[in-house]
Scaffold this motif. Sequence first.
Motif, mmCIF file in Angstrom:
data_model
loop_
_atom_site.group_PDB
_atom_site.id
_atom_site.type_symbol
_atom_site.label_atom_id
_atom_site.label_comp_id
_atom_site.label_asym_id
_atom_site.label_seq_id
_atom_site.Cartn_x
_atom_site.Cartn_y
_atom_site.Cartn_z
ATOM 1 N N VAL A 73 0.846 -1.203 0.000
ATOM 2 C CA VAL A 73 0.000 0.000 0.000
ATOM 3 C C VAL A 73 0.879 1.250 0.000
ATOM 4 O O VAL A 73 0.632 2.181 -0.782
ATOM 5 C CB VAL A 73 -0.969 0.002 1.205
ATOM 6 N N GLU A 74 1.891 1.275 0.850
ATOM 7 C CA GLU A 74 2.777 2.444 0.903
ATOM 8 C C GLU A 74 3.459 2.669 -0.444
ATOM 9 O O GLU A 74 3.563 3.806 -0.905
ATOM 10 C CB GLU A 74 3.803 2.277 2.018
ATOM 11 N N GLY A 75 3.911 1.595 -1.075
ATOM 12 C CA GLY A 75 4.552 1.715 -2.386
ATOM 13 C C GLY A 75 3.576 2.207 -3.444
ATOM 14 O O GLY A 75 3.921 3.042 -4.294
ATOM 15 N N SER A 76 2.368 1.696 -3.398
ATOM 16 C CA SER A 76 1.347 2.110 -4.359
ATOM 17 C C SER A 76 0.977 3.578 -4.176
ATOM 18 O O SER A 76 0.843 4.322 -5.151
ATOM 19 C CB SER A 76 0.107 1.225 -4.205
ATOM 20 N N VAL A 77 0.826 3.996 -2.926
ATOM 21 C CA VAL A 77 0.506 5.401 -2.643
ATOM 22 C C VAL A 77 1.645 6.301 -3.115
ATOM 23 O O VAL A 77 1.410 7.319 -3.783
ATOM 24 C CB VAL A 77 0.222 5.620 -1.139
ATOM 25 N N ARG A 100 -7.894 5.766 -4.109
ATOM 26 C CA ARG A 100 -8.675 4.595 -3.663
ATOM 27 C C ARG A 100 -8.981 3.666 -4.841
ATOM 28 O O ARG A 100 -8.855 2.450 -4.733
ATOM 29 C CB ARG A 100 -9.982 5.041 -3.007
ATOM 30 N N LYS A 101 -9.392 4.268 -5.940
ATOM 31 C CA LYS A 101 -9.719 3.484 -7.121
ATOM 32 C C LYS A 101 -8.482 2.759 -7.639
ATOM 33 O O LYS A 101 -8.546 1.578 -7.993
ATOM 34 C CB LYS A 101 -10.300 4.394 -8.204
ATOM 35 N N ASN A 102 -7.364 3.441 -7.663
ATOM 36 C CA ASN A 102 -6.109 2.858 -8.120
ATOM 37 C C ASN A 102 -5.732 1.649 -7.267
ATOM 38 O O ASN A 102 -5.373 0.588 -7.797
ATOM 39 C CB ASN A 102 -5.010 3.933 -8.083
ATOM 40 N N ILE A 103 -5.820 1.787 -5.955
ATOM 41 C CA ILE A 103 -5.471 0.683 -5.053
ATOM 42 C C ILE A 103 -6.482 -0.447 -5.189
ATOM 43 O O ILE A 103 -6.120 -1.621 -5.258
ATOM 44 C CB ILE A 103 -5.360 1.175 -3.596
#
Length: 135
Positions: A73-77, A100-103
Amino acid sequence: LSKNHNNLTYFVNKNLLIRLMEVVNNSFLPGDPRLIDHIVYELKSQGIFDNFRKECIADVDTKPAYQNLRQRVEGSVSGFLKTQKWRSDMNKNHVREMLRKNISESGFLETGVERIVDQVVNPKINTIFLPQKER
């Protein structure tokens, strides 16, 4: 006092189990959302649900599934925010919704949560929740 407390706990849990079985047999089909709501209500009213939740929360951050999901999650954000160009008129709520949609669309969140449940919740069902129900 401890013996009386254990007897009371046994009595309450036995009666709760009897009530739940009556509800299952008389009112709802397996998988009926109303059945699930009723069971959760009964567990909450006896304090069992809250104790179980506390046990799980206390243990979750020590498990590899949680640590892995947190890193993902941290990497994606971080990756998402790098693609955003800051402007003073930017709508922060819109950016949050896009994040949110991306994750959500990445698919790793659902799998990660399932792994956390496997590592944290499922083992506690047999060691904490079921023994309380059998007393």
